[in-house]
Design a protein around this motif. Structure first.
Motif, PDB file in Angstrom:
ATOM      1  N   GLY A  81       0.676  -1.173   0.430  1.00  0.00           N
ATOM      2  CA  GLY A  81       0.294   0.473  -0.112  1.00  0.00           C
ATOM      3  C   GLY A  81       0.989   1.281   0.223  1.00  0.00           C
ATOM      4  O   GLY A  81       0.562   2.424  -1.194  1.00  0.00           O
ATOM      5  N   ASN A  82       1.951   0.992   1.119  1.00  0.00           N
ATOM      6  CA  ASN A  82       2.787   2.806   1.066  1.00  0.00           C
ATOM      7  C   ASN A  82       3.512   2.262  -0.440  1.00  0.00           C
ATOM      8  O   ASN A  82       3.458   3.829  -1.516  1.00  0.00           O
ATOM      9  CB  ASN A  82       4.050   2.215   1.766  1.00  0.00           C
ATOM     10  N   SER A  86       3.257   6.232  -2.514  1.00  0.00           N
ATOM     11  CA  SER A  86       4.150   6.536  -3.213  1.00  0.00           C
ATOM     12  C   SER A  86       4.553   6.326  -5.056  1.00  0.00           C
ATOM     13  O   SER A  86       5.885   6.891  -5.487  1.00  0.00           O
ATOM     14  CB  SER A  86       5.618   6.667  -2.128  1.00  0.00           C
ATOM     15  N   SER A  87       3.615   5.790  -5.490  1.00  0.00           N
ATOM     16  CA  SER A  87       4.429   6.187  -7.082  1.00  0.00           C
ATOM     17  C   SER A  87       5.374   4.672  -7.349  1.00  0.00           C
ATOM     18  O   SER A  87       5.649   4.915  -8.510  1.00  0.00           O
ATOM     19  CB  SER A  87       4.090   6.934  -7.546  1.00  0.00           C
ATOM     20  N   GLU A  88       6.529   4.407  -6.340  1.00  0.00           N
ATOM     21  CA  GLU A  88       6.940   3.489  -6.308  1.00  0.00           C
ATOM     22  C   GLU A  88       6.674   2.530  -7.286  1.00  0.00           C
ATOM     23  O   GLU A  88       7.580   1.568  -8.196  1.00  0.00           O
ATOM     24  CB  GLU A  88       7.327   3.152  -5.321  1.00  0.00           C
ATOM     25  N   LEU A  89       5.557   1.582  -6.800  1.00  0.00           N
ATOM     26  CA  LEU A  89       4.998   0.259  -7.362  1.00  0.00           C
ATOM     27  C   LEU A  89       5.137   0.783  -8.846  1.00  0.00           C
ATOM     28  O   LEU A  89       4.976  -0.755 -10.100  1.00  0.00           O
ATOM     29  CB  LEU A  89       3.666   0.567  -7.093  1.00  0.00           C
ATOM     30  N   THR A  90       4.117   2.316  -9.357  1.00  0.00           N
ATOM     31  CA  THR A  90       4.230   1.658 -10.207  1.00  0.00           C
ATOM     32  C   THR A  90       5.151   2.635 -11.760  1.00  0.00           C
ATOM     33  O   THR A  90       5.488   1.900 -12.630  1.00  0.00           O
ATOM     34  CB  THR A  90       3.456   3.435 -10.996  1.00  0.00           C
ATOM     35  N   LYS A 399      -3.062   2.123  -0.441  1.00  0.00           N
ATOM     36  CA  LYS A 399      -3.270   3.582   0.467  1.00  0.00           C
ATOM     37  C   LYS A 399      -2.665   2.579   1.714  1.00  0.00           C
ATOM     38  O   LYS A 399      -2.667   1.047   1.928  1.00  0.00           O
ATOM     39  CB  LYS A 399      -4.780   2.853   0.917  1.00  0.00           C
ATOM     40  N   GLY A 400      -0.928   3.108   1.948  1.00  0.00           N
ATOM     41  CA  GLY A 400      -0.523   2.513   3.063  1.00  0.00           C
ATOM     42  C   GLY A 400      -1.171   2.975   4.789  1.00  0.00           C
ATOM     43  O   GLY A 400      -2.568   4.012   4.841  1.00  0.00           O
TER      44      GLY A 400
END
Length: 632
Positions: A81-82, A86-90, A399-400
């Motif tokens: 979720g974090n 924070s768009s790091e997964l994108t 959502k984190g």
């Protein structure tokens, strides 16, 4: 070849930090929930800090396997979720790394935790369960701490009730005392009244020394003649008297041999050996019971089985009527025969109930051992199962923090707990097979884990709140309001002249349309369900209006911007039909209650369109007037 990447280390660090924190939080919550079950039985016992520390230590060790799956679920959900928030997964997906590939390091850690949970339940858990059960029984059996209340009878002392009118906390003196003692029966009852007194514990903590001042003693004496109506008694007046009461205030540990049938306190090897022993034992008992039944029905009174069968065949051949034989007996013989038969039936029923009790307890004990053996595997497997639920959900929700992840984790765990508890109770009671009851929560949550992982890997919007909101608003006939704000940067100014001409034309067309279609009337049911047609005229008007609104959004005039927000969002097809397919409209018309609701709904949309056209016409007039003011 498997190589550790920086991405694996980065995700693993975030997961491990969150896992450690959530593990202790989950363990604390489970301990508090478990403690409330026994708080009423343990309070007021005067237990030492050493005993309480052992109690919480063994409780913590016993609840570690249950806290691990919940901690994995919560930590994996927060981790991804974090990353999504924070768009790091994108960025990870943009680099060509799939979601399953990013799970690789955490899958390895989860498998290690799962194996550690299995080892813990098989080696450390049994000893912890045995020590906890032994300590808990000892704590329950300990006598309560003496806390004499004022104004009520206190029955914490065995075979004694004590009433104190007032007590001095500093000196320990008790005033206005009344003591009621009873040993074996009412005949031995004694009532002691004293003006004051003091209570002290002996050095070995096995007795209480009660020193009384200025009182009287009334005691019934056991009568020698049982049939006598009067009971002799003894009365004594004293200035000072000491009484010794039995009260074991020390803490004694219960013998662990009494807990030999506790399945939770055994490893897999011990459970296997004990189940084999119990199967052999109860099979032997079953064979003995079977032999007794065969002896009772075929070999009673030294009659062989062949003779009994021969006699049965002869009775069937001669067609003996039992009622006829019974009616030939005298009344005394009938009564004697019925009494004999009833006694035999009662003895047989009592014997069968006793045998059922023995075999039922054995079956229940064997089921408990098998349940506990399977529970060690299913509880460890739930760690991996919860990871493949939490991590994909975190990637989908993005959502984190401790808000939405905690809510989702609690909901998932509640579902798991309900199915696990239901399966356990049904398997323990013998209604379900043991393997079915213990595998029920895994069978329910495994498809969910597969579904969430598949949706997360395909970037699904299964949890897009806006998508569901728009769907239900469309279903219920609701709509959003138009919110238009001025642009900070305007490249092309609007063409006020063309927009004014278009709005004037739209007003004329709206007037003509409203007069021809008469939207305030009930619609024709034939056209609604069987011969509906698209309203291309209103579609064209809405299209022209939206083009003018889009052009006027480039204006700097605040009044025009305000008026643009007054335009309703028109649904150009909602007032013509409900379904796009003709056969669905026809079926809905055939089903009378559904067709009536749809018909009234269509009328509601026509009335709403009628009001929208009036609002559009009024707003057009205001904007036309403002444009004319700007062009002067």
């Amino acid at each position: 070849m498997f190589r550790i990447k920086k991405l694996d280390i980065f995700i693993a660090k975030q997961f491990l930090l969150l896992f450690v924190a959530t593990f202790f939080v989950c363990l604390f919550v489970l301990m508090m929930q478990f403690l409330w079950r026994y708080i009423d039985e343990l309070i007021g016992k005067g237990l030492s800090m050493e005993v309480m520390a052992q109690f919480f230590w063994y409780m913590m060790l016993m609840l570690v396997p249950q806290a691990l799956p919940l901690a994995i679920l919560l930590s994996s959900l927060i981790t991804f979720g974090n990353l999504g928030e924070s768009s790091e997964l994108t960025a990870i997906k943009a680099a060509g790394i799939s979601l399953i590939r990013s799970f690789r390091s955490l899958i390895f850690l989860t498998v290690c935790i799962m194996l550690g949970s299995m080892y813990f339940q098989n080696v450390i858990g049994p000893n912890a369960n045995m020590s906890f059960a032994q300590l808990l029984i000892s704590m329950k059996q300990k006598s309560p701490e003496l806390e004499i209340p004022e104004g009520i009878f206190y029955d914490g002392i065995p075979q004694t009730s004590l009433y104190v009118q007032k007590k001095d906390p500093q000196s320990g003196m008790l005033y206005g005392m009344m003591i009621f003692r009873q040993t074996d029966s009412f005949e031995d009852a004694a009532i002691i009244l004293a003006d004051s007194g003091m209570m002290q514990s002996t050095a070995e903590k096995k007795h209480l020394l009660l020193t009384l001042h200025s009182g009287e003693w009334f005691e019934n004496m056991r009568g020698q003649d049982v049939g006598s109506a009067s009971v002799p008694y003894r009365r004594e007046t004293f200035a000072r008297k000491q009484i010794l009461l039995d009260f074991d205030a020390d803490f004694n540990l219960t013998d662990a041999g009494l807990l030999s049938n506790n399945a939770k306190a055994k490893s897999l090897e011990q459970i296997r050996m004990d189940v084999d022993s119990m199967n052999h034992q109860y099979d032997s008992i079953g064979r003995v019971f079977y032999k007794d039944v065969m002896t009772f029905y075929f070999c009673r009174d030294s009659i062989s089985k062949s003779d009994s069968l021969r006699a049965t065949k002869m009775a069937q051949t001669k067609a003996v009527n039992v009622d006829t034989l019974f009616n030939r007996l005298s009344p005394e013989q009938k009564q004697r025969a019925m009494t004999t038969a009833l006694n035999r039936v009662n003895r047989s029923v009592a014997d069968q109930e006793y045998k059922e009790l023995i075999t039922g307890d054995g079956d229940k004990l064997i089921r408990q051992h098998r349940i506990e053996a399977l529970n060690k595997f299913t509880l460890a497997l739930s760690c991996l199962l919860f990871f493949f639920i939490g991590a994909p959900l975190g990637a989908i929700i993005r959502k984190g923090g401790l808000g939405i992840p905690v809510i989702i984790s609690v909901l998932v765990f509640i579902v798991y707990y309900i199915f696990d508890n239901t399966g356990y109770r049904m398997a323990r009671g013998g209604m379900w097979a043991v393997w079915f009851g213990k595998s029920l929560p895994t069978a329910v949550l495994a498809p969910l884990a597969v579904f969430f992982t598949y949706k997360a890997n395909n970037d699904s919007v299964v949890f897009n709140i806006d998508l569901y909101r728009n769907f239900f608003m469309k279903l219920l006939g609701l709509r959003l309001k138009r919110h238009i704000t001025g642009k900070e940067v305007i490249i092309n100014d609007p063409d006020y002249t063309a927009d004014r001409i278009s709005l004037t034309t739209v007003n004329d067309e709206i007037t003509t349309y409203a007069h021809e279609h008469k939207l305030w009337r009930l619609p024709n049911p034939i056209k609604v369900f069987f011969r509906y047609e698209d309203d291309h005229e209103i579609e064209r008007i809405v299209e022209v209006l939206e083009g003018v609104i889009e052009d006027l959004m480039n204006t700097r005039d605040k009044k025009i911007i305000t008026e643009l927000s007054n335009y309703p969002i028109v649904s150009p097809r909602a007032h013509t039909r409900v379904f796009n397919r003709r056969w669905m409209n026809i079926i809905s018309a055939i089903i009378l209650p559904v067709g009536l609701c749809i018909y009234l709904r269509m009328w509601m949309f026509r009335l709403r369109l009628y009001r929208d056209l009036k609002v559009i016409k009024h707003t057009n007039s205001e904007i036309i007037q403002r444009i004319e003011e700007l062009q002067k």
